[in-house]
Design an enzyme around this catalytic site. Structure first.
Site, PDB file in Angstrom:
ATOM      1  N   ALA A  65       0.855  -1.174   0.000  1.00  0.00           N
ATOM      2  CA  ALA A  65       0.000   0.000   0.000  1.00  0.00           C
ATOM      3  C   ALA A  65       0.898   1.234   0.000  1.00  0.00           C
ATOM      4  O   ALA A  65       2.052   1.164   0.433  1.00  0.00           O
ATOM      5  CB  ALA A  65      -0.874  -0.023   1.237  1.00  0.00           C
ATOM      6  N   GLY A 109       0.627  -5.037   0.834  1.00  0.00           N
ATOM      7  CA  GLY A 109      -0.542  -5.127  -0.047  1.00  0.00           C
ATOM      8  C   GLY A 109      -0.214  -5.767  -1.399  1.00  0.00           C
ATOM      9  O   GLY A 109      -1.102  -6.319  -2.051  1.00  0.00           O
ATOM     10  N   GLU A 112      -0.424  -9.392  -0.772  1.00  0.00           N
ATOM     11  CA  GLU A 112      -1.846  -9.686  -0.534  1.00  0.00           C
ATOM     12  C   GLU A 112      -2.636  -9.653  -1.838  1.00  0.00           C
ATOM     13  O   GLU A 112      -3.527 -10.475  -2.065  1.00  0.00           O
ATOM     14  CB  GLU A 112      -2.401  -8.676   0.481  1.00  0.00           C
ATOM     15  CG  GLU A 112      -1.737  -8.846   1.849  1.00  0.00           C
ATOM     16  CD  GLU A 112      -2.025  -7.699   2.794  1.00  0.00           C
ATOM     17  OE1 GLU A 112      -1.716  -6.531   2.443  1.00  0.00           O
ATOM     18  OE2 GLU A 112      -2.561  -7.936   3.884  1.00  0.00           O
ATOM     19  N   GLU A 132       4.618  -4.985   7.161  1.00  0.00           N
ATOM     20  CA  GLU A 132       3.856  -3.911   7.819  1.00  0.00           C
ATOM     21  C   GLU A 132       4.281  -3.713   9.263  1.00  0.00           C
ATOM     22  O   GLU A 132       4.174  -2.620   9.816  1.00  0.00           O
ATOM     23  CB  GLU A 132       2.347  -4.222   7.773  1.00  0.00           C
ATOM     24  CG  GLU A 132       1.723  -4.158   6.384  1.00  0.00           C
ATOM     25  CD  GLU A 132       1.746  -5.476   5.629  1.00  0.00           C
ATOM     26  OE1 GLU A 132       2.554  -6.361   5.973  1.00  0.00           O
ATOM     27  OE2 GLU A 132       0.951  -5.616   4.683  1.00  0.00           O
TER      28      GLU A 132
HETATM   29  N1  CAA Z   1       4.614   3.247  -0.569  1.00  0.00           N
HETATM   30  C1  CAA Z   1       5.029   4.418  -1.100  1.00  0.00           C
HETATM   31  N2  CAA Z   1       6.191   4.555  -1.764  1.00  0.00           N
HETATM   32  C2  CAA Z   1       6.970   3.473  -1.895  1.00  0.00           C
HETATM   33  C3  CAA Z   1       6.613   2.218  -1.361  1.00  0.00           C
HETATM   34  C4  CAA Z   1       5.369   2.127  -0.677  1.00  0.00           C
HETATM   35  N3  CAA Z   1       4.895   0.968  -0.178  1.00  0.00           N
HETATM   36  N4  CAA Z   1       7.601   1.334  -1.624  1.00  0.00           N
HETATM   37  C5  CAA Z   1       8.536   2.014  -2.313  1.00  0.00           C
HETATM   38  N5  CAA Z   1       8.173   3.306  -2.471  1.00  0.00           N
HETATM   39  C6  CAA Z   1       8.900   4.373  -3.153  1.00  0.00           C
HETATM   40  C7  CAA Z   1      10.076   4.846  -2.311  1.00  0.00           C
HETATM   41  O1  CAA Z   1       9.660   5.761  -1.352  1.00  0.00           O
HETATM   42  C8  CAA Z   1      10.964   5.436  -3.383  1.00  0.00           C
HETATM   43  O2  CAA Z   1      10.453   6.706  -3.741  1.00  0.00           O
HETATM   44  P1  CAA Z   1      11.488   8.001  -3.764  1.00  0.00           P
HETATM   45  O3  CAA Z   1      12.456   7.652  -4.862  1.00  0.00           O
HETATM   46  O4  CAA Z   1      10.549   9.129  -4.105  1.00  0.00           O
HETATM   47  O5  CAA Z   1      12.117   8.046  -2.424  1.00  0.00           O
HETATM   48  C9  CAA Z   1      10.735   4.524  -4.577  1.00  0.00           C
HETATM   49  O6  CAA Z   1       9.496   3.865  -4.339  1.00  0.00           O
HETATM   50  C10 CAA Z   1      11.810   3.466  -4.735  1.00  0.00           C
HETATM   51  O7  CAA Z   1      11.913   2.783  -3.493  1.00  0.00           O
HETATM   52  P2  CAA Z   1      13.300   2.586  -2.704  1.00  0.00           P
HETATM   53  O8  CAA Z   1      14.236   3.710  -2.991  1.00  0.00           O
HETATM   54  O9  CAA Z   1      12.973   2.324  -1.270  1.00  0.00           O
HETATM   55  O10 CAA Z   1      13.836   1.263  -3.451  1.00  0.00           O
HETATM   56  P3  CAA Z   1      14.821   0.164  -2.854  1.00  0.00           P
HETATM   57  O11 CAA Z   1      15.165  -0.704  -4.024  1.00  0.00           O
HETATM   58  O12 CAA Z   1      15.930   0.787  -2.078  1.00  0.00           O
HETATM   59  O13 CAA Z   1      13.937  -0.659  -1.799  1.00  0.00           O
HETATM   60  C11 CAA Z   1      11.944  -1.828  -1.055  1.00  0.00           C
HETATM   61  C12 CAA Z   1      12.856  -1.425  -2.237  1.00  0.00           C
HETATM   62  C13 CAA Z   1      12.684  -2.819  -0.139  1.00  0.00           C
HETATM   63  C14 CAA Z   1      10.719  -2.507  -1.646  1.00  0.00           C
HETATM   64  C15 CAA Z   1      11.559  -0.573  -0.252  1.00  0.00           C
HETATM   65  O14 CAA Z   1      11.059   0.397  -1.155  1.00  0.00           O
HETATM   66  C16 CAA Z   1      10.486  -0.814   0.797  1.00  0.00           C
HETATM   67  O15 CAA Z   1      10.781  -1.333   1.860  1.00  0.00           O
HETATM   68  N6  CAA Z   1       9.228  -0.406   0.497  1.00  0.00           N
HETATM   69  C17 CAA Z   1       8.140  -0.502   1.445  1.00  0.00           C
HETATM   70  C18 CAA Z   1       7.637  -1.923   1.622  1.00  0.00           C
HETATM   71  C19 CAA Z   1       6.527  -1.970   2.646  1.00  0.00           C
HETATM   72  O16 CAA Z   1       6.718  -1.664   3.801  1.00  0.00           O
HETATM   73  N7  CAA Z   1       5.321  -2.391   2.218  1.00  0.00           N
HETATM   74  C20 CAA Z   1       4.142  -2.489   3.077  1.00  0.00           C
HETATM   75  C21 CAA Z   1       3.279  -1.265   2.915  1.00  0.00           C
HETATM   76  S1  CAA Z   1       1.936  -1.184   4.087  1.00  0.00           S
HETATM   77  C22 CAA Z   1       0.739  -2.208   3.442  1.00  0.00           C
HETATM   78  O17 CAA Z   1       0.877  -2.768   2.371  1.00  0.00           O
HETATM   79  C23 CAA Z   1      -0.514  -2.356   4.264  1.00  0.00           C
HETATM   80  C24 CAA Z   1      -1.451  -3.408   3.811  1.00  0.00           C
HETATM   81  O18 CAA Z   1      -1.368  -4.587   4.160  1.00  0.00           O
HETATM   82  C25 CAA Z   1      -2.573  -3.089   2.951  1.00  0.00           C
END
Ligand code: CAA
Length: 258
Positions: A65, A109, A112, A132
């Protein structure tokens, strides 16, 4: 229809829906989720489409998400807005088969969403996770429920509590995905599986999908009865006569969805 966050191609009776927010690793923004619900609902209603493939990019199926969009919301906001309720329900209501073709990150998400599809084919670089917990929350669209049914309690607890990722080999070993293929073959493999499904009786595929899904909702005895009655009901179709005659006559069946 033109979408901002998706690329949709209808190709030989299959709708290929590609999540397309590369700047955010296909994070599921509100806009993306409503466009996706609209796209799968449209494919479900389109008589020219018999199967749906949902994919992302080589780097990410979806990284979860959209955290930046959710961050400032209050409990009352998400409760009264029923965050991820109605739009996700629209995706779950699709009756045609949906295959998830997952390369790269399928997190939160994203994992999921892949599990909401009927089965998952993944690339060798796929990474599944429910991170999460690192954000001070828990999964919200099936990560504690579907994942537990797919991979069992121990691995589901491990992933939901530690936030660790599962690679493609572990995902296949655990029953989360049905096949693992090289990254550059992923979409072709998923499209080939979808075309194979498209060649069957659409009545039988719809009933098969409902019957497998029923196994998650009921007891074994009730599920077996449901399955047997659904099997019996298919004897009312022309496609059953055609399929069985074609077998006896050693020819390809020509199903007409009747
Ligand atoms: N939401 C918003 N933006 C996101 C994102 C997310 N879930 N995942 C990645 N991005 C964005 C980053 O912020 C970044 O944007 P900027 O360049 O503007 O900073 C861009 O995508 C590229 O990401 P990274 O620079 O972080 O890329 P990376 O290769 O270094 O890392 C990653 C990749 C490990 C996937 C890392 O991006 C990450 O940990 N993302 C979040 C994963 C996460 O926590 N997901 C769960 C979300 S909550 C949820 O999903 C709730 C639910 O159950 C419904």
């Amino acid at each position: 229809m033109a979408y901002q966050t998706l690329i949709v191609e209808n190709n030989d009776r299959v709708a290929l829906i590609r999540l397309n927010r590369p700047e955010a690793l296909n994070a599921l923004s509100g806009e993306l989720i409503s466009e996706l619900a609209a796209a799968v609902t449209a494919a479900d209603a389109d008589p020219a489409i018999r199967c749906i493939v949902l994919t992302g990019s080589e780097k990410a199926f979806a990284a979860g998400a959209d955290i930046k969009e959710m961050a400032a919301k209050s409990y009352v906001d998400v409760l009264t807005g029923d965050l991820f309720g109605p739009e996700i329900e629209r995706i779950n209501r699709v009756r045609k088969p949906i295959i998830a073709a997952v390369a790269g990150y399928a997190l939160g998400g994203g994992c999921e969403l892949a599990m909401m599809c009927d089965f998952i084919i993944c690339a060798e670089n796929a990474k599944f996770g429910q991170p999460e917990i690192n954000l001070g929350v828990i999964a919200g669209i099936g990560g504690t429920q579907r994942l537990t049914r797919f991979v069992g309690k121990s691995k589901a607890m491990d992933m939901n509590l530690t936030g660790r990722f599962m690679d493609a080999a572990e995902a296949e070993r655990s029953g989360l995905v049905s096949r693992v293929v090289p990254v550059d073959k992923l979409v072709d493999e998923a499209m080939a599986a979808a075309r194979k499904i498209a060649s069957k009786s659409a009545v039988a595929t719809m009933v098969a999908k409902e019957a497998v899904n029923r196994s998650y909702e009921t007891t074994l005895r009730e599920g077996l009865l449901y399955e047997r009655r659904a099997f019996h009901a298919l004897f009312a179709t022309e496609d059953q006569k055609e399929g069985m005659s074609a077998f006896a006559e050693k020819r390809e069946a020509q199903f007409r969805d009747r």
